[in-house]
Scaffold this motif. Structure first.
Motif, PDB file in Angstrom:
ATOM      1  N   GLN A1012     -28.267  13.388  -2.194  1.00  0.00           N
ATOM      2  CA  GLN A1012     -27.210  13.489  -1.179  1.00  0.00           C
ATOM      3  C   GLN A1012     -27.752  14.104   0.100  1.00  0.00           C
ATOM      4  OE1 GLN A1012     -23.717  15.378  -2.661  1.00  0.00           O
ATOM      5  NE2 GLN A1012     -22.495  14.896  -0.885  1.00  0.00           N
ATOM      6  N   LYS A1013     -28.621  15.099  -0.044  1.00  0.00           N
ATOM      7  CA  LYS A1013     -29.221  15.710   1.150  1.00  0.00           C
ATOM      8  C   LYS A1013     -30.127  14.709   1.874  1.00  0.00           C
ATOM      9  CE  LYS A1013     -29.231  20.493  -0.530  1.00  0.00           C
ATOM     10  NZ  LYS A1013     -28.440  21.067   0.573  1.00  0.00           N
ATOM     11  N   GLN A1014     -30.659  13.738   1.139  1.00  0.00           N
ATOM     12  CA  GLN A1014     -31.514  12.716   1.745  1.00  0.00           C
ATOM     13  C   GLN A1014     -30.712  11.488   2.189  1.00  0.00           C
ATOM     14  OE1 GLN A1014     -34.215  12.829  -1.853  1.00  0.00           O
ATOM     15  NE2 GLN A1014     -35.781  12.667  -0.271  1.00  0.00           N
ATOM     16  N   ASN A1015     -29.389  11.603   2.120  1.00  0.00           N
ATOM     17  CA  ASN A1015     -28.490  10.508   2.509  1.00  0.00           C
ATOM     18  C   ASN A1015     -28.606   9.291   1.590  1.00  0.00           C
ATOM     19  OD1 ASN A1015     -27.596  12.045   4.691  1.00  0.00           O
ATOM     20  ND2 ASN A1015     -29.205  11.251   6.024  1.00  0.00           N
ATOM     21  N   LYS A1016     -29.081   9.509   0.357  1.00  0.00           N
ATOM     22  CA  LYS A1016     -29.116   8.438  -0.640  1.00  0.00           C
ATOM     23  C   LYS A1016     -27.843   8.529  -1.472  1.00  0.00           C
ATOM     24  CE  LYS A1016     -34.184   8.638  -0.895  1.00  0.00           C
ATOM     25  NZ  LYS A1016     -35.354   8.871  -1.784  1.00  0.00           N
ATOM     26  N   TYR A1017     -26.744   8.172  -0.836  1.00  0.00           N
ATOM     27  CA  TYR A1017     -25.436   8.442  -1.442  1.00  0.00           C
ATOM     28  C   TYR A1017     -25.190   7.590  -2.682  1.00  0.00           C
ATOM     29  CZ  TYR A1017     -24.670  10.805   2.995  1.00  0.00           C
ATOM     30  OH  TYR A1017     -24.780  11.638   4.063  1.00  0.00           O
ATOM     31  N   GLU A1018     -25.694   6.364  -2.673  1.00  0.00           N
ATOM     32  CA  GLU A1018     -25.438   5.490  -3.820  1.00  0.00           C
ATOM     33  C   GLU A1018     -26.132   6.032  -5.082  1.00  0.00           C
ATOM     34  OE1 GLU A1018     -25.937   0.770  -5.045  1.00  0.00           O
ATOM     35  OE2 GLU A1018     -26.393   1.464  -3.011  1.00  0.00           O
ATOM     36  N   GLN A1019     -27.397   6.434  -4.947  1.00  0.00           N
ATOM     37  CA  GLN A1019     -28.103   6.995  -6.098  1.00  0.00           C
ATOM     38  C   GLN A1019     -27.470   8.296  -6.545  1.00  0.00           C
ATOM     39  OE1 GLN A1019     -32.374   7.184  -5.525  1.00  0.00           O
ATOM     40  NE2 GLN A1019     -32.319   5.460  -4.093  1.00  0.00           N
ATOM     41  N   ALA A1020     -27.054   9.119  -5.583  1.00  0.00           N
ATOM     42  CA  ALA A1020     -26.424  10.394  -5.931  1.00  0.00           C
ATOM     43  C   ALA A1020     -25.134  10.171  -6.704  1.00  0.00           C
ATOM     44  CB  ALA A1020     -26.158  11.206  -4.673  1.00  0.00           C
ATOM     45  N   GLN A1022     -24.286   7.614  -8.572  1.00  0.00           N
ATOM     46  CA  GLN A1022     -24.577   7.130  -9.922  1.00  0.00           C
ATOM     47  C   GLN A1022     -24.969   8.281 -10.848  1.00  0.00           C
ATOM     48  OE1 GLN A1022     -27.602   4.172  -9.431  1.00  0.00           O
ATOM     49  NE2 GLN A1022     -26.209   2.613  -8.607  1.00  0.00           N
ATOM     50  N   LEU A1023     -25.810   9.174 -10.354  1.00  0.00           N
ATOM     51  CA  LEU A1023     -26.232  10.299 -11.185  1.00  0.00           C
ATOM     52  C   LEU A1023     -25.070  11.239 -11.470  1.00  0.00           C
ATOM     53  CD1 LEU A1023     -29.714  11.144  -9.628  1.00  0.00           C
ATOM     54  CD2 LEU A1023     -29.220   9.926 -11.739  1.00  0.00           C
ATOM     55  N   ARG A1024     -24.208  11.456 -10.490  1.00  0.00           N
ATOM     56  CA  ARG A1024     -23.066  12.350 -10.709  1.00  0.00           C
ATOM     57  C   ARG A1024     -22.123  11.774 -11.757  1.00  0.00           C
ATOM     58  NH1 ARG A1024     -23.194  16.637  -7.645  1.00  0.00           N
ATOM     59  NH2 ARG A1024     -24.003  16.580  -5.522  1.00  0.00           N
ATOM     60  N   LYS A1025     -21.878  10.484 -11.698  1.00  0.00           N
ATOM     61  CA  LYS A1025     -21.014   9.859 -12.700  1.00  0.00           C
ATOM     62  C   LYS A1025     -21.626   9.992 -14.085  1.00  0.00           C
ATOM     63  CE  LYS A1025     -18.708   6.473  -9.701  1.00  0.00           C
ATOM     64  NZ  LYS A1025     -18.528   5.026  -9.405  1.00  0.00           N
ATOM     65  N   LYS A1026     -22.915   9.758 -14.174  1.00  0.00           N
ATOM     66  CA  LYS A1026     -23.595   9.867 -15.457  1.00  0.00           C
ATOM     67  C   LYS A1026     -23.533  11.293 -15.983  1.00  0.00           C
ATOM     68  CE  LYS A1026     -28.007   8.700 -17.661  1.00  0.00           C
ATOM     69  NZ  LYS A1026     -29.379   8.215 -17.432  1.00  0.00           N
ATOM     70  N   SER A1027     -23.741  12.254 -15.100  1.00  0.00           N
ATOM     71  CA  SER A1027     -23.676  13.661 -15.499  1.00  0.00           C
ATOM     72  C   SER A1027     -22.277  14.047 -15.935  1.00  0.00           C
ATOM     73  CB  SER A1027     -24.131  14.542 -14.331  1.00  0.00           C
ATOM     74  OG  SER A1027     -23.833  15.892 -14.585  1.00  0.00           O
ATOM     75  N   PHE A1028     -21.273  13.589 -15.207  1.00  0.00           N
ATOM     76  CA  PHE A1028     -19.892  13.923 -15.556  1.00  0.00           C
ATOM     77  C   PHE A1028     -19.533  13.385 -16.931  1.00  0.00           C
ATOM     78  CE2 PHE A1028     -15.354  12.924 -15.585  1.00  0.00           C
ATOM     79  CZ  PHE A1028     -14.823  14.174 -15.281  1.00  0.00           C
ATOM     80  N   LYS A1029     -19.959  12.157 -17.219  1.00  0.00           N
ATOM     81  CA  LYS A1029     -19.667  11.588 -18.537  1.00  0.00           C
ATOM     82  C   LYS A1029     -20.358  12.391 -19.636  1.00  0.00           C
ATOM     83  CE  LYS A1029     -18.895   6.818 -16.976  1.00  0.00           C
ATOM     84  NZ  LYS A1029     -19.400   5.428 -17.018  1.00  0.00           N
ATOM     85  N   MET A1030     -21.584  12.846 -19.356  1.00  0.00           N
ATOM     86  CA  MET A1030     -22.286  13.652 -20.357  1.00  0.00           C
ATOM     87  C   MET A1030     -21.548  14.953 -20.630  1.00  0.00           C
ATOM     88  SD  MET A1030     -26.310  13.412 -19.428  1.00  0.00           S
ATOM     89  CE  MET A1030     -27.206  11.875 -19.485  1.00  0.00           C
ATOM     90  N   ARG A1031     -21.142  15.637 -19.563  1.00  0.00           N
ATOM     91  CA  ARG A1031     -20.441  16.902 -19.749  1.00  0.00           C
ATOM     92  C   ARG A1031     -19.126  16.693 -20.471  1.00  0.00           C
ATOM     93  NH1 ARG A1031     -22.712  20.920 -16.641  1.00  0.00           N
ATOM     94  NH2 ARG A1031     -24.165  20.262 -15.036  1.00  0.00           N
ATOM     95  N   GLN A1032     -18.422  15.647 -20.102  1.00  0.00           N
ATOM     96  CA  GLN A1032     -17.142  15.371 -20.735  1.00  0.00           C
ATOM     97  C   GLN A1032     -17.325  15.036 -22.210  1.00  0.00           C
ATOM     98  OE1 GLN A1032     -14.891  12.048 -19.103  1.00  0.00           O
ATOM     99  NE2 GLN A1032     -13.136  13.396 -18.833  1.00  0.00           N
ATOM    100  N   LYS A1033     -18.333  14.244 -22.499  1.00  0.00           N
ATOM    101  CA  LYS A1033     -18.574  13.868 -23.893  1.00  0.00           C
ATOM    102  C   LYS A1033     -19.008  15.070 -24.708  1.00  0.00           C
ATOM    103  CE  LYS A1033     -21.028  10.424 -26.682  1.00  0.00           C
ATOM    104  NZ  LYS A1033     -21.944   9.265 -26.650  1.00  0.00           N
ATOM    105  N   ALA A1034     -19.857  15.906 -24.125  1.00  0.00           N
ATOM    106  CA  ALA A1034     -20.299  17.098 -24.844  1.00  0.00           C
ATOM    107  C   ALA A1034     -19.137  18.038 -25.106  1.00  0.00           C
ATOM    108  CB  ALA A1034     -21.387  17.813 -24.042  1.00  0.00           C
ATOM    109  N   ALA A1035     -18.244  18.161 -24.117  1.00  0.00           N
ATOM    110  CA  ALA A1035     -17.092  19.042 -24.306  1.00  0.00           C
ATOM    111  C   ALA A1035     -16.156  18.503 -25.370  1.00  0.00           C
ATOM    112  CB  ALA A1035     -16.356  19.201 -22.976  1.00  0.00           C
ATOM    113  N   ARG A1036     -15.940  17.198 -25.367  1.00  0.00           N
ATOM    114  CA  ARG A1036     -15.067  16.629 -26.398  1.00  0.00           C
ATOM    115  C   ARG A1036     -15.703  16.755 -27.782  1.00  0.00           C
ATOM    116  NH1 ARG A1036     -13.253  11.163 -23.161  1.00  0.00           N
ATOM    117  NH2 ARG A1036     -11.625  12.125 -21.906  1.00  0.00           N
TER     118      ARG A1036
END
Length: 1304
Positions: A1012-1020, A1022-1036
């Protein structure tokens, strides 16, 4: 004959005289001048001079030989010089040739550089033109931004008007909703049953969409059905059955299924856990019981093994306290011993052959009751030829029967070596169960402690202190007439925004904390979607009163509930400045309301300056409530809406005193009640704390039988402080001797600094455990002392003020004396290598208060002290200490680095190197937070090197070092280096923990931030969505949103409710807990709680009560899930029998039991028993909804399907026709339910031999199906079919055929 003459050097001449006998003229002397010349020149000049003086003469023999030697020497020297000259000439020629080559090469380089210079000049011109274009674009963008700002302000004004309008509409709707709910409750109270069609057991509104519909199995039928199609038609009679859960739920779990488990957990965790001291006192208490025979074992244990256990607990952040009452005091301290057993974490009984009767009560309390299942150990020494007494045998057998203690039989004498490992195992089990830590897991214990807040460091003791403060504030069972205040607080929550904070004011001890804590509990119970953040401020100058820590805690709690992992500044000033923006950002992510409650906000240091955000407009869904004392409330806050707590009225005073007396089985006479009523009339004597303390004094006096005497003394106390002084004097008078009285004063004075009992025992070796326990029990019972993070502290500010007035008349002198004593104690701990959170907190603070900068400086250079402070989030505190010493950031960093270098020289072995790596990493992180990025790189790189060498290049700790080093490069804007390090850390974490571990999610978050700091918003993204799913799955996977430990402790809280008397409420709570575990798919545990609920309801309400039918129904559903169909059938039949007698014929609960038992009968093939139940279901629906309701049609179809399975086609035909008519009238002719019924009718016609009618009906059914497919874009809606058997359909999808809540 002449002879050689002497060489003479005349004094008056500067030359040499040679006397020659062979010369003419009588030996004439000639002078040879001396000069510094080369030998060759000297020789030639000599020849010339001799030849000139003797023309034609011969040289003498001696001179001739000398000239010959000199000539040879000169010739040799000449040849040597000639060779050297030749060599020198050749080398110089070579150098000249080399220089010529270099000159040519430099000419070529000069030409190339000139060409590059010309290219750079062109590039510069191009960049200059681009810069001018960019500046022009910037000015245009600024103009657009100004226009956008103007438009945004305009939109904000319009939105504000729109929001206020809609909020008014919402408030109107809420009021209407409340009125309807009131009417509904009134109708239900009058016995009128209100049945909600949405909660019926039909599945008319089920609209799940799948790729292909399960019940359209035939091909597309033309005008005439083929024989193959008819064969397919014959294979299915399907009905909708009943799609809802067979579990009857109520309370916080109503309308919750397994797909909605996140919502269930969210509502569950809103109830703040109320835990016993054994869970949250931060102390491992080891209570020892022994007889005279086993006193040697106890002595060995206390002397040899207690220190070892203390060190183990200290490394984990726990206190360790051994509680032991001497055998001779067996008949004394009964109440104190019981209180200590309740608080204990571990009880050890040392027995041999006999067990005195005075210890039986303690043994039963500790070993047989043990409601929380805490570890218990019986150390029984056995000797050959000796038989234990009957009490010992009976106790051992009972303990083994209830299985609540570990019994260790030891042969021989004093073998305590076996006892200590067992205690370690039990402590490991205890701490693992309660706190989720493992003593034996080296990998986990050495892993870096990262919070769910990313890299934000936080002190768990601060959070524990808040939870304990909430528990203590809400402990009172008497609510002191708070109902009128609850309404005002509820109005604040329901009022439209914007609204300023609500000020809850009152005098000291008026009950503000109690009011807020009780209201929080009510809100958490009735409004589970509301997020409540609270903070209880302790005494002034404490950690809980630091504004920066308060704001940091509130921000982190918001981030935790919003699933947001984001960097957070550690600068206190910036933290306070950024909090309003954080609140606006995080409140927008929360779906419900947010309520922030700060108790005793006026105790915060410089509250007006640091709490400016309270004055600003709050977000729409945020409400703030603060409490203050009337005398210390800031003037600017007095304009806010205020809820003032009045003194108690006479009725509340009487109620509170009666409640305290009833707990001690004390009854007051009429005369005593009149005296109390007369006394409690002023504002100070009607203060809630004063009345509570007065009631406790009377209750204690009643046990001793001197109520009148105590009343006379209490009536002389007109305020709370004077009453506290009376308490202190009465406790002091109960001490046996002057020594105990002096020790009591010392203990109470040290409580100003918040001390633990084990620390007091070390400070005062003459202090006995029995005396200390008795003193703490007395003062705790009288609301003087309490526990916070395991430390003794004053329960109220008035108690603190009382001790200051009573015992600290000397002022600063006595305070200085105590500080010196504490400094010596904690300095001794450091010298022993015991760096605990207590020594790290207290020692620098004591040096600061003392003003000793030199010792403070030395203490800060203890690397483990600074590491402890920093890792627990005390960054600002550590920085303030260095500022007091007078060191700037750079010099501080240099001193730390030098200290680490010195420490590294003494490190040997793998363990010490790992510790060194941790110290380097802490220093690097600290310097990074200070902004010293260039200096932070070196310690982090050194930490990485050590870990790669001492551990393994793929060890998780290496990933931690890579992560921290990458964080420095990110701040340094060296994004390339940071990206490489983050990717390495990600790879190591994936290999070590798996691809879906939270640590992997952390690395993905860090990479996303970098992109995000490098203005690569699309890659950022994708990674945030992947991370969120991991955290959500781990919590469940753990069973909750915010941590499995909180959920487990909440379950323990619910379980503790069953430890009291059997009540309907406790039985209902057990049922809720069983449903909770059922929703988690924890069937075995759910069965235990549902059984206990059933047993309690049968005892309290009787076996024929309708609540018993609910427990029976739920147990039957569990057994059905476990495929224990016989048990399920029996329980369903009992539930049906009870509900038929107790409920109305059309009651929904009766319909639930009917449907589940009917489906079970059909599954077991007991169709004859199922028919009357299906018929009863039709009757219930007709009475509830009327004969033309779609739910009635569903019941008719189910009954028709049953008849078809019994080959009773004649009875089924009119039912299908009637259902078809209802569906067509209700939904129209093209509804899928109509198509399903037509298909079933087609099958029935085919079975009856009417093929033409079957083809016509089937064609109509397929037309409806094709129309539906076109309507939803080629995807048929998957609904439970009314023309097929949902039972058989769902049996292939889910273990429980009655549950439509998701798959396990």
């Amino acid at each position: 004959m002449g002879t050689a003459s002497s060489l003479v050097s005349p004094a008056g001449t500067g030359g040499e005289v040679i006397e020659d006998a062979y010369g003419g003229g009588g030996g004439e002397a000639c002078e040879i001048p001396v000069e510094v010349k080369p030998k060759a020149r000297l020789l030639r000049s000599s020849f010339r001079r001799v030849g000139a003086s003797r023309p034609g003469g011969l040289i003498g023999a001696s001179f001739k030989s000398t000239a010959s030697v000199q000539e040879l020497e000169c010739m040799a020297e000449y040849e040597r010089l000639k060779k050297e000259y030749e060599i020198f000439r050749v080398s110089k020629n070579n150098e000249v040739a080399s220089m010529v080559k270099k000159e040519a090469k430099l000419d070529l380089e000069n030409k190339r550089l000139r060409a590059e210079l010309q290219a750079l000049q062109k590039t510069y011109q191009k960049i200059l033109r681009e810069k001018e274009s960019a500046l022009e674009a910037k000015y245009q963008a600024m103009e657009r931004a100004a226009t956008f700002e103007h438009d945004r302000d305009k939109v904000k004004r319009q939105f504000k008007i729109f929001r206020e309008t809609k909020e008014n509409e919402i408030q109107d709707l809420l009021r209407a909703k409340r009125e309807l709910e009131t009417k509904l409750q009134r109708l239900q109270a009058q016995g009128i049953q209100v049945f909600d069609p949405e909660e019926s057991d039909s599945d008319d509104n089920c609209t799940e969409v799948t790729a292909q519909s399960e019940y359209w199995t035939g091909g597309v039928l033309g005008s005439e059905p083929s024989m193959g199609s008819m064969m397919q038609l014959q294979q299915s009679f399907r009905g909708p059955e009943f799609a809802h859960s067979s579990i009857d739920v109520e309370g916080p779990f109503a309308n919750i299924n397994r797909d909605d488990w996140d919502a269930a957990i969210a509502s569950l965790l809103q109830v703040t856990p109320l835990f016993s001291h054994s869970l949250w006192s931060n102390t491992v208490r080891c209570y020892l019981i022994n007889t005279d025979e086993t006193q040697p074992e106890v002595d060995i244990f206390i002397r040899n093994y207690s220190p070892k256990l203390q060190r183990i607990c200290e490394t984990m952040g726990y206190f360790f306290q051994v509680v032991h009452f001497p055998v001779e005091n067996g008949n004394h301290f009964q109440a104190v011993r019981k209180w200590e057993i309740e608080k204990s974490s571990l009880v050890i009984l040392f027995i041999h052959l006999t067990l005195p009767s005075c210890l039986l009560e303690d043994c039963e309390e500790a070993l047989l009751k043990n409601p929380e299942g805490k570890p218990r150990l019986i150390y029984r020494r056995i000797e050959d030829g000796k038989v234990s007494s009957d009490p010992v045998q009976q106790l051992t057998e009972q303990v083994c029967y209830v299985n609540k203690a570990k019994v260790q039989h030891v042969e021989g004498c004093y073998v305590s070596e076996i006892c200590c490992p067992l205690i370690l195992i039990l402590l490991n089990f205890y701490i693992t169960e309660v706190e989720g830590k493992d003593l034996g897991n080296k990998e986990e214990s050495t892993a870096p402690e990262e919070e769910v807040f990313g890299d934000v460091l936080w002190d768990a003791h601060d959070e524990q202190e808040q939870m304990e403060a909430f528990q203590q504030a809400s402990n009172s069972t008497c609510e002191l007439g708070f109902e009128k205040y609850y309404e005002r607080l509820n109005d604040l929550v329901a009022a439209p925004a914007p609204i300023p904070p609500l000020l809850v004011s009152g005098g000291p001890g008026s009950g503000k904390s109690l009011l807020l804590s009780k209201w929080i509990q009510l809100q958490q119970k009735h409004s589970p979607n509301t997020l409540i953040l609270y903070h209880f401020v302790g005494r002034p100058m404490s950690a809980s009163s630091e504004s920066a820590l308060i704001i940091k805690r509130l921000t982190l709690k918001l981030m935790q509930h919003s699933w947001l992992v984001s960097p957070l500044t550690l600068d206190p000033a910036k933290l306070l400045e950024e909090f309003p923006r954080w609140l606006e950002k995080l409140s927008a992510r929360h779906q419900g309301s947010i309520i922030i409650i700060i108790d005793s906000i006026d105790q915060i240091q410089q509250a007006e300056k640091h709490m400016k955000w309270l004055i600003d407009p709050l977000p729409v869904n945020v409400r703030v409530i603060v409490s203050v004392n009337v005398e210390t409330c800031p003037q600017a806050w007095r304009l806010w809406p205020t809820l003032h707590l009045e003194p108690l009225n006479s009725k509340d005073v009487k109620c509170l005193i009666s409640a305290e007396c009833s707990c001690a089985d004390v009854k007051l006479t009429k005369e005593q009640e009149k005296k109390l009523e007369k006394h409690c009339r002023s504002a100070t004597t009607c203060n809630a704390l004063y009345v509570t303390l007065l009631g406790k004094m009377i209750a204690c006096a009643g046990s001793a039988g001197n109520i009148d005497e105590i009343l006379q003394q209490c009536f002389q106390c007109q305020d709370t402080v004077s009453l506290y002084r009376l308490v202190l004097r009465s406790v002091q008078e109960s001490m046996l001797n002057d020594k105990d009285k002096h020790l009591m004063r010392e203990v109470i004075d040290l409580t100003h600094h918040c001390f633990h009992e084990s620390e007091l025992m070390e400070l005062y070796p003459e202090l006995s455990c029995a005396m200390l326990a008795s003193l703490v029990h007395s003062l705790h019972k009288m609301c003087m002392l309490t526990y916070g993070c395991g430390l003794l502290k004053f329960q109220h500010l008035q108690a603190w003020e009382t001790v200051r007035l009573e015992y600290m008349e000397e002022g600063q002198n006595i305070i200085s004396t105590y500080r010196e004593k504490l400094i010596d104690y904690f300095t001794m701990q450091l010298s022993q290598g015991r760096v605990t959170w207590r020594s790290a907190d207290e020692l620098p603070w004591l040096f600061q208060q003392q003003g000793n900068k030199q010792k403070l400086h030395k203490c800060l250079l203890n690397l483990f002290v600074s590491q402890n402070l920093y890792k627990r989030g005390h960054f600002a505190e550590l920085l303030s200490y260095w500022q007091l010493v007078g060191k700037d950031k750079s010099s501080m960093a240099a001193e730390y680095f030098d200290s680490l270098k010195q420490y590294e020289k003494s490190c040997e072995g793998e363990e010490s190197m790992i510790c060194l790596a941790d110290l380097y990493e802490t220093l690097g992180r600290f310097l990074k937070d200070l902004g010293l990025l260039s200096q932070a790189v070196a310690p982090l790189q050194r930490s990485l090197e050590i870990r790669e060498t001492a551990l393994d290049p793929d060890h998780p700790r290496v990933a931690q070092s890579l992560h921290q080093l990458a964080g420095v490069y990110v701040q340094w804007k060296k994004f390339g280096n940071a990206e490489q390090l983050y990717k390495q850390a990600l790879e190591i974490s994936e290999n070590a923990y798996g691809a879906e571990h939270p640590r992997v999610a952390r690395e993905l978050d860090a990479l996303a931030t970098l992109y995000q700091k490098q203005n690569k918003y699309e890659q950022a993204e994708q990674l945030r969505k992947k991370s969120f799913k991991m955290r959500q799955k781990a919590a469940r996977r753990k069973g909750n949103l915010f941590g499995f430990a909180l959920l487990r402790q909440r379950a323990l809280q619910l379980e503790e409710l069953t430890l009291g008397k059997d009540t309907p409420d406790n039985a209902r709570t057990l049922n809720e807990l069983g449903v909770l575990y059922y929703l988690q798919n924890n069937i075995e545990t759910a069965e235990l709680f549902l059984k206990r609920s059933l047993e309690m309801r049968e005892r309290v309400l009787g076996p024929d009560h309708s609540d018993c039918a609910q427990s029976l129904n739920n147990l039957a559903a569990l057994y059905n899930e476990k495929k224990h169909y016989d048990k399920a059938e029996e329980l369903y039949e009992r539930a049906l029998e009870i509900r038929r007698r107790a409920l109305a014929p059309d009651h929904p609960s009766l319909a639930y039991t009917v449907k589940h038992l009917a489906v079970l009968y059909k599954k077991l093939g007991k169709l004859d028993k199922a028919v009357p139940l299906y018929e009863l279901a039709v009757e219930i629906r007709q009475k509830s909804f009327g004969p033309k309701h779609p739910s009635v049609a569903t019941a008719l179809v189910n009954l028709a399907v049953l008849y078809c399975q019994m080959k009773k086609h004649i009875e089924a035909l009119p039912l299908y026709e009637c259902a078809l008519k209802i569906y067509e009238d209700s939904f129209g002719h093209m509804h899928p339910r109509v198509g399903e019924t037509l298909k079933n009718l087609a099958v029935l016609s085919y079975e009856g031999g009417d093929f033409e009618k079957a083809a016509e009906l089937y064609k109509r059914a397929m037309e409806i199906k094709e129309a539906e497919t076109l309507l939803i874009g080629g995807k048929a809606a998957s609904r439970p079919s009314s023309s097929g058997d949902t039972f058989s359909l769902r049996s292939t999808l889910s273990p429980n055929v009655f549950l439509d809540h998701g798959q396990r």
